[in-house]
Design a protein around this motif. Structure first.
Motif, mmCIF file in Angstrom:
data_model
loop_
_atom_site.group_PDB
_atom_site.id
_atom_site.type_symbol
_atom_site.label_atom_id
_atom_site.label_comp_id
_atom_site.label_asym_id
_atom_site.label_seq_id
_atom_site.Cartn_x
_atom_site.Cartn_y
_atom_site.Cartn_z
ATOM 1 N N GLN A 5 0.903 -1.247 -0.014
ATOM 2 C CA GLN A 5 -0.115 0.026 -0.037
ATOM 3 C C GLN A 5 0.861 1.278 0.032
ATOM 4 O O GLN A 5 0.504 2.172 -0.764
ATOM 5 C CB GLN A 5 -1.002 -0.156 1.280
ATOM 6 N N THR A 6 1.700 1.369 0.838
ATOM 7 C CA THR A 6 2.765 2.513 0.885
ATOM 8 C C THR A 6 3.498 2.720 -0.522
ATOM 9 O O THR A 6 3.505 3.796 -0.967
ATOM 10 C CB THR A 6 3.999 2.145 1.947
ATOM 11 N N ILE A 7 3.985 1.460 -1.358
ATOM 12 C CA ILE A 7 4.502 1.664 -2.617
ATOM 13 C C ILE A 7 3.503 2.328 -3.674
ATOM 14 O O ILE A 7 3.934 3.113 -4.309
ATOM 15 C CB ILE A 7 5.169 0.174 -3.169
ATOM 16 N N GLU A 9 0.885 4.103 -2.964
ATOM 17 C CA GLU A 9 0.557 5.600 -2.501
ATOM 18 C C GLU A 9 1.830 6.524 -3.007
ATOM 19 O O GLU A 9 1.576 7.487 -3.685
ATOM 20 C CB GLU A 9 0.151 5.519 -1.322
ATOM 21 N N LYS A 10 2.764 5.893 -2.684
ATOM 22 C CA LYS A 10 4.055 6.740 -3.224
ATOM 23 C C LYS A 10 3.940 6.931 -4.624
ATOM 24 O O LYS A 10 4.362 7.881 -5.284
ATOM 25 C CB LYS A 10 5.282 6.009 -2.706
ATOM 26 N N ALA A 13 1.513 9.284 -5.613
ATOM 27 C CA ALA A 13 1.955 10.779 -5.302
ATOM 28 C C ALA A 13 2.868 11.212 -6.206
ATOM 29 O O ALA A 13 2.899 12.315 -6.521
ATOM 30 C CB ALA A 13 2.269 10.643 -3.779
ATOM 31 N N GLU A 14 3.744 10.353 -6.618
ATOM 32 C CA GLU A 14 5.154 10.896 -7.446
ATOM 33 C C GLU A 14 4.577 10.994 -8.930
ATOM 34 O O GLU A 14 4.928 11.970 -9.610
ATOM 35 C CB GLU A 14 6.230 10.068 -7.115
ATOM 36 N N LYS A 17 2.312 13.581 -10.503
ATOM 37 C CA LYS A 17 2.588 14.722 -10.419
ATOM 38 C C LYS A 17 3.435 15.135 -11.547
ATOM 39 O O LYS A 17 3.860 16.312 -12.048
ATOM 40 C CB LYS A 17 3.649 15.408 -9.418
ATOM 41 N N ASN A 18 3.740 13.974 -12.402
ATOM 42 C CA ASN A 18 3.977 14.417 -13.663
ATOM 43 C C ASN A 18 3.197 14.554 -14.762
ATOM 44 O O ASN A 18 2.287 13.935 -14.987
ATOM 45 C CB ASN A 18 4.726 12.884 -14.267
ATOM 46 N N GLU A 103 12.680 6.325 -11.365
ATOM 47 C CA GLU A 103 13.661 5.926 -10.016
ATOM 48 C C GLU A 103 15.047 5.569 -10.396
ATOM 49 O O GLU A 103 15.728 5.639 -9.843
ATOM 50 C CB GLU A 103 12.810 4.470 -9.625
ATOM 51 N N THR A 106 16.693 8.981 -10.844
ATOM 52 C CA THR A 106 17.072 9.796 -9.589
ATOM 53 C C THR A 106 17.727 8.791 -8.751
ATOM 54 O O THR A 106 18.135 9.103 -7.661
ATOM 55 C CB THR A 106 15.772 10.184 -8.871
ATOM 56 N N SER A 108 16.689 6.413 -6.959
ATOM 57 C CA SER A 108 16.011 6.160 -5.622
ATOM 58 C C SER A 108 15.623 4.835 -5.362
ATOM 59 O O SER A 108 14.953 4.347 -4.330
ATOM 60 C CB SER A 108 14.745 7.052 -5.648
ATOM 61 N N LEU A 112 15.309 2.319 -1.657
ATOM 62 C CA LEU A 112 14.093 1.638 -1.373
ATOM 63 C C LEU A 112 14.328 0.021 -1.357
ATOM 64 O O LEU A 112 13.841 -0.598 -0.447
ATOM 65 C CB LEU A 112 13.386 1.940 -2.798
ATOM 66 N N GLY B 84 19.454 9.891 -3.586
ATOM 67 C CA GLY B 84 18.247 9.162 -4.183
ATOM 68 C C GLY B 84 16.857 9.480 -3.627
ATOM 69 O O GLY B 84 16.054 8.500 -3.129
ATOM 70 N N LEU B 85 16.385 10.711 -3.691
ATOM 71 C CA LEU B 85 15.313 11.083 -2.965
ATOM 72 C C LEU B 85 14.159 11.236 -3.834
ATOM 73 O O LEU B 85 14.462 11.213 -5.267
ATOM 74 C CB LEU B 85 15.201 12.615 -2.474
ATOM 75 N N TYR B 86 12.728 11.223 -3.609
ATOM 76 C CA TYR B 86 11.801 11.370 -4.357
ATOM 77 C C TYR B 86 11.510 13.133 -4.598
ATOM 78 O O TYR B 86 11.149 13.736 -3.737
ATOM 79 C CB TYR B 86 10.610 10.845 -4.034
ATOM 80 N N ARG B 88 9.577 15.028 -6.329
ATOM 81 C CA ARG B 88 8.602 15.555 -6.408
ATOM 82 C C ARG B 88 7.880 15.600 -5.266
ATOM 83 O O ARG B 88 6.742 16.354 -4.848
ATOM 84 C CB ARG B 88 7.722 15.077 -7.746
ATOM 85 N N LEU B 89 8.088 14.739 -4.317
ATOM 86 C CA LEU B 89 7.599 14.736 -3.107
ATOM 87 C C LEU B 89 8.156 15.836 -1.879
ATOM 88 O O LEU B 89 9.261 15.861 -1.935
ATOM 89 C CB LEU B 89 7.530 13.284 -2.487
ATOM 90 N N HIS B 93 7.119 13.878 3.315
ATOM 91 C CA HIS B 93 6.637 12.858 2.500
ATOM 92 C C HIS B 93 7.557 11.735 2.440
ATOM 93 O O HIS B 93 7.277 10.315 2.360
ATOM 94 C CB HIS B 93 5.888 13.238 1.243
ATOM 95 N N ILE B 97 7.230 7.855 3.867
ATOM 96 C CA ILE B 97 7.263 6.540 2.859
ATOM 97 C C ILE B 97 8.104 5.571 3.577
ATOM 98 O O ILE B 97 7.765 4.540 4.026
ATOM 99 C CB ILE B 97 7.561 6.823 1.824
ATOM 100 N N PHE B 98 9.476 5.999 3.907
ATOM 101 C CA PHE B 98 10.307 5.068 4.424
ATOM 102 C C PHE B 98 10.253 4.645 5.905
ATOM 103 O O PHE B 98 10.270 3.630 6.099
ATOM 104 C CB PHE B 98 11.842 5.649 4.259
ATOM 105 N N ARG B 100 7.214 4.307 7.045
ATOM 106 C CA ARG B 100 6.218 3.156 6.832
ATOM 107 C C ARG B 100 6.714 1.853 6.080
ATOM 108 O O ARG B 100 6.509 0.618 6.858
ATOM 109 C CB ARG B 100 5.053 3.629 5.913
ATOM 110 N N LEU B 101 7.779 1.858 5.380
ATOM 111 C CA LEU B 101 8.252 0.601 4.774
ATOM 112 C C LEU B 101 9.130 0.093 5.964
ATOM 113 O O LEU B 101 9.264 -1.232 5.808
ATOM 114 C CB LEU B 101 9.241 1.285 3.692
#
Lengths: 261, 305
Positions: A5-7, A9-10, A13-14, A17-18, A103, A106, A108, A112, B84-86, B88-89, B93, B97-98, B100-101
Motif C-alpha cells: 500500500q505504501t508503494i 501511494e508513493k 503521489a509521485e 505529479k508528472n 527511479e 534519480t 532512488s 528503497l 536518491g530522493l523522491y 517531487r515529494l 513525505h 514513506i520510508f 512506513r516501509l
C-alpha cells in the motif's frame, strides 16, 4: 500488505505529479469514451437508415432478427470496443515507464531496496500502481459510455449488445489481463532504457495486436464474439504468467543494482 | 557487530571484492578507505544484504547475510552514494514513506524528530527537488536513521558537498558517534576519516591494512619530532643520528627532523645532546603525518607487484 500500500501511494503521489502521465491517464479515457458517443450521435440518422448490405456478411449474419439500422449501430460501436481494450494497455505503460525509469534516473531504487520490503511486495506495489488506474479508468469510461448511449440515439438492441457477454468480457476480463501484460512488459523494457519516453514508446508495441484485431474486425475477417474473447482471455492469462515470471526475474535487487544502466 | 570472513564478490571475470576479512566492534566508527572502483560500495551492498557474495560469509548484528537478509535490512541504515530522493515529494513525505516501509511505530513523531534534528523542519513541506545538495544529503541521512538502526552504513556522506554543508554532515556523524552507534564509513575524505574513525581499513579489492590512524602512522613512519634550532650545524645532525634509539635524523632549513619510536623517553636525551653541543633550541614539536600520506603510501605499495 502495508508495504504494498505504501508503494502504491508513493507511486501515485509521485507519478501523477508528472504532467505527461497525468495527461495520459486523464485525457485518454475521456477521448476514448467521448469518441464513440460523438460518432453515434453524428451518424444516428444514417445508421438507422443503413442497409445491411454495407456490413461485412459475417457480421450481418450474426445480427439475426434485429433491423439493419440497429445492426449497423452495433457494428459501428463494436469498432470502439477496441478503444476500451486499448486503455488498459496504454495507461499502465505510461505509469510504469515513468515510475521505473524515473527511479533509475534519480537513483532512488537503491534506498528503497535497502528497506525490508521484499521483491514481490515491491513488484506488486509498482504493478498495482500502474494497473489499477488503467482498469478503473476503463471501467469508469465504459459506465459513462453505457449511460450516454441512449442520449445519443443508441437503440435498445445496441444497449443490449453493449451489456452483452462480449463487451462485458472485453471490459471486465480481457481489460485487466491486458493491463497486467502491459505493466510487466513495461517493467522489462524499463530495465533496458534510461529515458521514460523511450520506455513508453517501446512498450507501446503491446498495442499492435489490438490494432490487428481492430483492422481485422473492420475488414470483416474477425468477428468479436464470446468464444474469441474467452480465447483472447486465455491467451492473455498465459502470456501474463510468463511476463510476471520474467518481470520478477528481472526485478531482483542484484540485477537492478548491478545490471540496470 | 560486523564480522566478515573471506567475503568475495565477482562479476563475471571481474573480482570486485577479494577475500575480505574484518571485524567492526559495537559503537565503533570504522573508516573504509579506497580509490574509486576499489569495491567499497560493493562491500557495503553485500553487508546491507542488497547483493549476495560469491564466496565467504558475514554477519551484521548477529544476522547472516544471504540467510537473514530481510532482518538485516530492518536493523541497518544505509546512506547511499547519491541521496536518491523522491524529488517531487516533500521532505516530510519522503521520510514518511520510508518510516512506513521500515514499520516504524509512531511515524509522524519519528519523522518530526529527524527533520528537527537535521534542521529541516521549517522546510518539511517543500519538494525535495528544491533542496540544496547539503539539505538533500541531510534528508537522506534522516531517512537512513528513521528506524533507529543499530548499524549505519554511510557511503561517501560528504561527497560533492561544499565545505559548510560537509562540516554540518560531519558534525552530525560526530553526534551519532557520541550516541554510540556503530558506523561503517566509506569515504574519500581522509581528514574526515582521521577525525571520526577509531579504526581505518585501506582497501583496494583486497584489504591492504587495518588499524587506528595513530598506529598506521607509527607503522609507516614511526614518530617524528622536529627540533627548531637557531643556525643548525651538520655535525649536530650526525651526532643525533648516531644515537642508538634514533631511526632517522634529517636537516631541513633550521629544523632537525628526527624519527624515533618513543619520543616521551628519548626527547630529553636528544635535547641534552644538542644543548651540550652548543645548539640554541627554540622549540620542539611532533610532526603528524597526514592520513593522506599514509593512504597514498599503502595504495602505492598495494599497486606494486
Amino acid at each position: 500488505m502495508n508495504r504494498i500500500q505504501t508503494i502504491v501511494e508513493k507511486e501515485w503521489a509521485e507519478v501523477f505529479k508528472n504532467r505527461i502521465v497525468l495527461f495520459t491517464v486523464a485525457f485518454l479515457p475521456i477521448l476514448f469514451t467521448a469518441l464513440p458517443l460523438i460518432i453515434l450521435y453524428t451518424t444516428r440518422g444514417a445508421a438507422s437508415a443503413g442497409d445491411s448490405a454495407d456490413l461485412p456478411p459475417s457480421f450481418a449474419k450474426a445480427c439475426g432478427s434485429i433491423t439493419s439500422g440497429e445492426c449497423m449501430q452495433i457494428f459501428l460501436v463494436n469498432q470502439f470496443m477496441i478503444l476500451f481494450m486499448m486503455m488498459p494497455l496504454i495507461i499502465p505503460v505510461a505509469i510504469a515507464s515513468y515510475s521505473i525509469v524515473g527511479e533509475k534516473a534519480t537513483r532512488s531504487l537503491e534506498p528503497l531496496l535497502a528497506t525490508p520490503i521484499t521483491t514481490p511486495e515491491l513488484l506488486a506495489g509498482k504493478s498495482l500502481a500502474a494497473a489499477v488506474p488503467a482498469i478503473l479508468a476503463t471501467w469508469v469510461g465504459f459506465v459513462v459510455f453505457v449511460i450516454g448511449v441512449p442520449f445519443v440515439g443508441g437503440g435498445p438492441a445496441l444497449i443490449t449488445s453493449i451489456l452483452g457477454s462480449v463487451w462485458l468480457t472485453a471490459i471486465f476480463v480481457v481489460g485487466p489481463l491486458m493491463a497486467v501484460m502491459a505493466v510487466n512488459f513495461a517493467i522489462m523494457v524499463s530495465s533496458r532504457v534510461n529515458d521514460p519516453r523511450a520506455a513508453e514508446q517501446i512498450s507501446a508495441v503491446v498495442v499492435v495486436p489490438i490494432l490487428g484485431l481492430m483492422f481485422g474486425q473492420i475488414a470483416g475477417v474477425i468477428v468479436l464474439n464470446v468464444q474469441l474473447m474467452m480465447l483472447t482471455a486465455l491467451a492473455l492469462a498465459i502470456i501474463d504468467v510468463g511476463l510476471i515470471y520474467l518481470g520478477a526475474r528481472l526485478f531482483q535487487r542484484e540485477t537492478i543494482l548491478t545490471k540496470w544502466k | 557487530m560486523i564480522h566478515i570472513e573471506k567475503l568475495t564478490k565477482q562479476f563475471g571475470a571481474l573480482t570486485a571484492v577479494d577475500s575480505l576479512s574484518l571485524d567492526v566492534g559495537e559503537g565503533e566508527v570504522f573508516g573504509f578507505l579506497g580509490p574509486n572502483g576499489a569495491g567499497k560500495t560493493t562491500t557495503v551492498r553485500m553487508l546491507t544484504s542488497l547483493i549476495g557474495p560469491t564466496a565467504g560469509r558475514a554477519t551484521v548484528n548477529g544476522l547472516e547475510i544471504g540467510r537473514d537478509d530481510q532482518a538485516i535490512r530492518q536493523t541497518v541504515g544505509l546512506l547511499t552514494e547519491t541521496p536518491g530522493l523522491y524529488d517531487r515529494l516533500s521532505a516530510e513525505h519522503n521520510l514518511t514513506i520510508f518510516a512506513r516501509l521500515y514499520g516504524v511505530g509512531d511515524v509522524p513523531d519519528q519523522v518530526q524528530k529527524y527533520l528537527r534534528m537535521l534542521g529541516l523542519w521549517e522546510r518539511r513541506q517543500d519538494e525535495a527537488g528544491s533542496f540544496s545538495k547539503g539539505m538533500r544529503q541531510k534528508l537522506a541521512i534522516a531517512r537512513a536513521l528513521l528506524h533507529e538502526p543499530e548499524v549505519l552504513f554511510l557511503d561517501e556522506p560528504t561527497s560533492g558537498l561544499d565545505p559548510e554543508a560537509a562540516k554540518l554532515v560531519r558534525d552530525f556523524i560526530g553526534e551519532l558517534k557520541a550516541e554510540g552507534r556503530t558506523i561503517f564509513l566509506c569515504t574519500h575524505n581522509l581528514d574526515e576519516a582521521d577525525r571520526l574513525c577509531s579504526r581505518i581499513g585501506i582497501f583496494k579489492t583486497r584489504l591492504i591494512t587495518v588499524d587506528t590512524p595513530a598506529n598506521l602512522r607509527q607503522k609507516l613512519y614511526g614518530r617524528t619530532v622536529v627540533f627548531h634550532v637557531k643556525q643548525l650545524l651538520p655535525d649536530w645532525v650526525g651526532a643525533v643520528r648516531a644515537l642508538p634509539f634514533v631511526r632517522s635524523a634529517e636537516a631541513a632549513d633550521s629544523r632537525l627532523v628526527v624519527g624515533l619510536d618513543d619520543p616521551e623517553t628519548h626527547n630529553p636525551d636528544i635535547l641534552r645532546q644538542l644543548v651540550a653541543a652548543g645548539a640554541d633550541v627554540q622549540f620542539v614539536g611532533e610532526l603528524r603525518h597526514s592520513l593522506e600520506d599514509i593512504y597514498l603510501q599503502f595504495i602505492e605499495k598495494a599497486g606494486q607487484p
